[in-house]
Scaffold this active site. Structure first.
Site, mmCIF file in Angstrom:
data_model
loop_
_atom_site.group_PDB
_atom_site.id
_atom_site.type_symbol
_atom_site.label_atom_id
_atom_site.label_comp_id
_atom_site.label_asym_id
_atom_site.label_seq_id
_atom_site.Cartn_x
_atom_site.Cartn_y
_atom_site.Cartn_z
ATOM 1 N N MET B 1 0.787 -1.073 0.054
ATOM 2 C CA MET B 1 0.054 -0.030 0.161
ATOM 3 C C MET B 1 0.848 1.245 -0.100
ATOM 4 O O MET B 1 0.896 2.076 -0.775
ATOM 5 C CB MET B 1 -0.898 0.023 1.224
ATOM 6 C CG MET B 1 -2.198 0.937 1.225
ATOM 7 S SD MET B 1 -3.513 0.159 1.781
ATOM 8 C CE MET B 1 -2.885 -0.439 3.742
ATOM 9 N N CYS B 2 1.627 1.385 0.965
ATOM 10 C CA CYS B 2 2.602 2.562 1.094
ATOM 11 C C CYS B 2 1.818 4.003 1.363
ATOM 12 O O CYS B 2 0.849 4.240 0.930
ATOM 13 C CB CYS B 2 3.560 2.543 0.012
ATOM 14 S SG CYS B 2 4.661 1.268 -0.125
ATOM 15 N N GLY B 3 2.659 4.904 1.933
ATOM 16 C CA GLY B 3 2.056 6.155 1.986
ATOM 17 C C GLY B 3 3.276 7.183 1.765
ATOM 18 O O GLY B 3 4.298 6.974 2.216
#
Lengths: 243, 344
Positions: B1-3
């Site tokens: 997902m990562c942000g």
């Protein structure tokens, strides 16, 4: 009942909501919401939740009955696989609004993002509806299998009402766009159908509650050209294994 | 997902690392603890004319070899261990050392530094350059962003541009070098998603002397910006068209003159085109850029307030530090958001 969500992790906030509903709370007001996910996820019954702030992704996912009102923007995936109830957003909502939605209503007073209504579906009395006062991005109603999407494009006259690849893979349900849509913006499996007097009557009914919620005039909204987008066929692969 | 998170003060006013840590922490559910990092611009005013090399070193042997090589190549003005604190959440995989260096000649000094970095990454066992720009640095490791920030004392730095990343690796290993941001010279990239065109992009970059050694697709984005903008002199706007061009059906509908330009760019830079689902933030000493893939398969939100521009994967992350921005919007697929220093 009032809750302060400031600094709360989403798991803690959702536990508070769940406990309140189990203790028969009917109205819950949550202040200082910022980014907490899954608010109203899977909750049932006759409950109203007011959200002040920006709720996180998947607001009201799998929800079955309650009404959630957001007095700000919402993030991605509101009403994901929602079964019934209502989500009202006074600001914008982002991508995949009503993803796989099976029933209930989503009203957005601003713009909506990409892939709105992706794979929403209907079955008998379960009939999902998404209405946005602003514009919508690309892939509106992608793989749509049922229900209605209405995009009114009333917020910003400079931007396009709807993006490209509209209703790619649609095989059920219907989309109404307030304004003209060029054929080349349709995705595979979608077609433009005649917008009849019957459609106008149907839309007047559908828009009543939306207009009451945000203070619009139904007559004024309907006094415009509409485009109706439907599937070319309900069974695109019906003969795939028999021919 | 990562942000992803990014803050630029367009007047160059430096702000504490606490701000970007708050942005990163607001997206905690997007990370799984296998990579976190920050890029900071304006942190070394005392050595601002020197290339600051942040280097991961496996052991003393690797440090010696790196130092010997650097002494042959460049003038080392100063070197020291990057300050850290001991925290139980992140076991040490590497020593992090920083070298402030000068190229022997000003002519093509940036190419010279790129060559130096590529040699270390490719040929010196147990040594990887995490960043190599002037007056900037990348701090990254395997861990949640909040812990990476504690490890490197990120709150002690002041920068006019900050970029953050929290990782949720899906295709490639979680290790310190594979954490974001990825950097070359003063280009830093953070990325959410995947670059499905990695193989094509990598072959193209290798014909231009870049070596992809970090086991992660994102690396190619940093090198593509360096190649197209710095070496070939394309504007950032044109580079964005080359990397995320419109679909042919849209190019075909353009007015003739415009159509010719877009068609030429698309054909010339076919092997540079980025495909796959992604949101990225790219920064250098002069700007911060946000860019989505061509069909918007990952989230990205931008906002402006006074002299500040913000970009993040989630609106809530921006509102965490700027509750009521003057303008907040979701950029269109494949259309860059470009915020420049001194453009107020």
């Amino acid at each position: 009942m009032i809750m302060d969500a400031k600094g709360l992790h989403y798991k803690a906030l959702n536990k508070l909501i769940e406990d309140a509903i189990n203790n028969s709370a009917k109205k819950i007001k949550i202040t200082n919401v910022n980014g907490q996910r899954y608010i109203g996820g899977g909750i049932k019954g006759n409950v109203e939740i007011e959200i002040h702030g920006t709720p996180g992704d998947d607001l009201g996912s799998f929800m079955d009955g309650p009404t959630i009102t957001v007095y700000n923007d919402a993030q991605d995936g509101i009403g994901n696989t929602m079964n019934s109830g209502k989500i009202i957003v006074h600001g914008d909502a982002r991508d995949i609004v009503g993803h796989s939605m099976r029933g209930g209503k989503i009203f957005v007073n601003g713009d909506v993002g990409y892939r709105v209504g992706i794979h929403m579906k209907e079955y008998k009395e379960n009939f999902p509806v998404i209405i946005a006062a602003g514009s919508a991005g690309d892939f509106l109603g992608e793989y749509m299998a049922g229900g209605r999407i209405v995009v009114l494009g009333m917020k910003d006259s400079d931007s396009e009402i709807v993006g490209d690849w509209i209703a790619t893979g649609i095989h059920g349900g219907m989309i109404y766009i307030r304004g003209k849509v060029e054929e080349h913006k349709l995705g595979v499996a979608a077609k433009i159908a005649e917008f009849s007097q019957e459609d106008r009557k149907y839309l007047r009914n559908l828009l009543k509650e939306f207009c009451k919620t945000f203070g619009y005039n139904v007559k004024k909204i309907l006094d415009a050209e509409f485009t109706k987008i439907t599937p070319m066929t309900h069974r695109p692969y019906g003969k795939m294994y028999t021919e | 997902m990562c942000g992803l998170g990014g803050i630029l003060n367009r007047r160059g006013k430096r702000i504490s690392g606490k701000e970007i840590i708050a942005v990163a922490n607001a997206m905690e559910p997007r990370y799984d603890g296998r990579g976190g990092g920050f890029a900071a611009y304006g942190i070394y005013p005392k050595y601002k004319d020197y290339f600051a090399l942040h280097v991961f070193l496996d052991d003393e042997e690797a440090r010696k070899k790196t130092e010997e090589y650097l002494k042959e190549r460049v003038e080392i003005k100063k070197d020291e261990e990057v300050p850290t604190r001991n925290i139980k959440e992140i076991p040490r995989q590497h020593i992090t050392w920083r070298y402030f260096v000068d190229a022997p000649e000003k002519f093509k000094e940036e190419d010279y530094i790129v060559e130096t970095v590529m040699h270390i990454n490719d040929c010196i066992e147990g040594a990887y350059v995490a960043s190599s720009g002037k007056n900037m640095g990348v701090f990254k490791a395997t861990g949640m962003p909040c812990n990476v920030a504690r490890l490197f004392k990120v709150e002690d730095y002041k920068a006019y541009c900050w970029v953050s990343h929290g990782r949720f690796p899906t295709n490639t290993p979680g290790w310190w070098g594979g954490a974001h941001p990825f950097n070359i010279l003063d280009w830093s990239v953070v990325h959410n998603g995947e670059i499905s065109s990695y193989g094509t992009n990598r072959r193209y970059l290798e014909t231009h002397g870049y070596k992809c050694r970090l086991l992660t697709d994102t690396e190619v984005v940093a090198y593509l910006f360096d190649l197209l903008v710095r070496k070939q002199g394309l504007s950032v706007e044109t580079t964005a068209i080359a990397l995320t061009p419109p679909f042919w059906k849209h190019i075909d509908r353009m007015p003739e003159e415009k159509r010719k330009i877009y068609a030429a760019l698309r054909m010339t830079y076919a092997p540079a085109m980025l495909n796959g689902p992604f949101g990225i933030i790219v920064a250098n000493r002069n700007m911060m850029i946000g860019l989505n893939d061509r069909i918007k398969l990952r989230p990205l939100i931008a906002a402006e307030n006074g002299d500040f521009t913000y970009i993040a994967s989630e609106e809530a992350a921006i509102r965490e530090v700027c509750p009521k921005p003057e303008k907040i919007w979701a950029p269109k697929a494949g259309s860059p958001v470009i915020a420049r220093l001194n453009e107020v």
